[in-house]
Design a protein around this motif. Structure first.
Motif, PDB file in Angstrom:
ATOM      1  N   ILE A 139       0.854  -1.188   0.000  1.00 34.98           N
ATOM      2  CA  ILE A 139       0.000   0.000   0.000  1.00 34.98           C
ATOM      3  C   ILE A 139       0.895   1.244   0.000  1.00 34.98           C
ATOM      4  O   ILE A 139       1.946   1.261   0.648  1.00 34.98           O
ATOM      5  N   GLY A 140       0.486   2.291  -0.706  1.00 31.60           N
ATOM      6  CA  GLY A 140       1.255   3.528  -0.731  1.00 31.60           C
ATOM      7  C   GLY A 140       1.045   4.352   0.520  1.00 31.60           C
ATOM      8  O   GLY A 140       0.719   3.825   1.597  1.00 31.60           O
ATOM      9  N   GLU A 141       1.188   5.669   0.397  1.00 28.08           N
ATOM     10  CA  GLU A 141       1.036   6.538   1.566  1.00 28.08           C
ATOM     11  C   GLU A 141      -0.395   6.578   2.083  1.00 28.08           C
ATOM     12  O   GLU A 141      -0.621   6.776   3.276  1.00 28.08           O
ATOM     13  N   TYR A 142      -1.356   6.391   1.181  1.00 27.90           N
ATOM     14  CA  TYR A 142      -2.757   6.441   1.599  1.00 27.90           C
ATOM     15  C   TYR A 142      -3.614   5.693   0.592  1.00 27.90           C
ATOM     16  O   TYR A 142      -3.186   5.391  -0.528  1.00 27.90           O
ATOM     17  N   ILE A 143      -4.835   5.389   1.031  1.00 24.07           N
ATOM     18  CA  ILE A 143      -5.880   4.845   0.155  1.00 24.07           C
ATOM     19  C   ILE A 143      -6.971   5.908   0.068  1.00 24.07           C
ATOM     20  O   ILE A 143      -7.424   6.417   1.100  1.00 24.07           O
ATOM     21  N   GLU A 144      -7.389   6.242  -1.143  1.00 23.32           N
ATOM     22  CA  GLU A 144      -8.433   7.258  -1.309  1.00 23.32           C
ATOM     23  C   GLU A 144      -9.698   6.608  -1.851  1.00 23.32           C
ATOM     24  O   GLU A 144      -9.663   5.922  -2.877  1.00 23.32           O
TER      25      GLU A 144
END
Length: 238
Positions: A139-144
């Motif tokens: 996962i990256g910095e966040y999930i939108e």
């Protein structure tokens, strides 16, 4: 690994908007993407005998995934206590979205597990606050998420052992959306997104988090402790 995906399966039967998004039920979608992990996945629902969670099923379950919302009180005390005991004995538990109010989660937390909420088609941004944790792998910095139900603080839970995700919502609230707990020999992962009128469980990043969570809560080697009166390991010189 034997995984059981439990869902009360009530919204899908009563709300056409939900059944259109999840024609096989929320449990069906979750079971489908967990099957990609080469694990044994079955489902259980509220209206089955003993809610599909017989002694035999629970005894063979390594990880239980739980989704509930409108019918928490219909879960019998007997079944809720059996699930709680299996977690204490080492079964992993993944608690999704409104299952924060389930009998099982409240029994394990020992608090009301209450929160603020709002349905307003808001953007949600789940920030990764522990990028080293196995649950955030891939996962990256966040999930939108374009649209989700808002959950807001204060979330009445005990301080988590680990905080994994922190959500921000378009209306301004924040929420501890990914948290882990240890109870007895069992591990618990609470993950917030997944309101029934949104296609959240088709989101690949959400699926990845749930897959990671299932793998993380599985108990592989925790020994069973021995309690009670114990004989000394060494000679005691009196």
């Amino acid at each position: 690994m034997n995984v059981v995906v439990w869902n009360e399966n009530r919204h899908e039967k009563s709300n056409p908007a939900v059944s259109e998004i999840y024609p096989e039920g929320i449990h069906g979608v979750i079971a489908d993407f967990l099957n990609e992990e080469n694990v044994s996945v079955t489902t259980a629902t509220l209206d089955e005998e003993q809610h599909g969670l017989t002694d035999e099923v629970l005894a063979e379950t390594d990880v239980l995934v739980w989704w509930g919302h409108k019918a928490h009180e219909e879960v019998t005390e007997e079944v809720a206590e059996k699930v709680k005991q299996r977690v204490l004995d080492g079964m992993g538990l993944v608690v999704l979205h409104s299952a924060h109010f389930s009998k099982v989660f409240k029994k394990l937390m020992g608090t009301s597990c209450d929160l603020k909420w709002r349905e307003a088609d808001e953007k949600e941004r789940l920030w990764v606050v522990d990028p080293t944790h196995p649950i955030t792998e891939g996962i990256g910095e966040y999930i939108e998420l374009e649209k989700e139900e808002m959950y807001g603080e204060h979330f009445d839970i005990p301080a988590p052992d680990e905080l994994i995700f922190l959500s921000w919502f378009e209306g301004g609230e924040v929420f501890r959306s990914g948290a882990t707990f240890k109870r007895g020999r069992g591990k618990i992962f609470y993950f917030r997104p997944g309101h029934e009128t949104y296609p959240t469980y088709y989101n690949k990043e959400v699926q990845k988090v749930i897959k990671n969570g299932v793998n993380w809560v599985k108990n592989t080697s925790t020994p069973a402790p021995v309690y009670g009166n114990a004989q000394p390991l060494e000679t005691i010189n009196n």
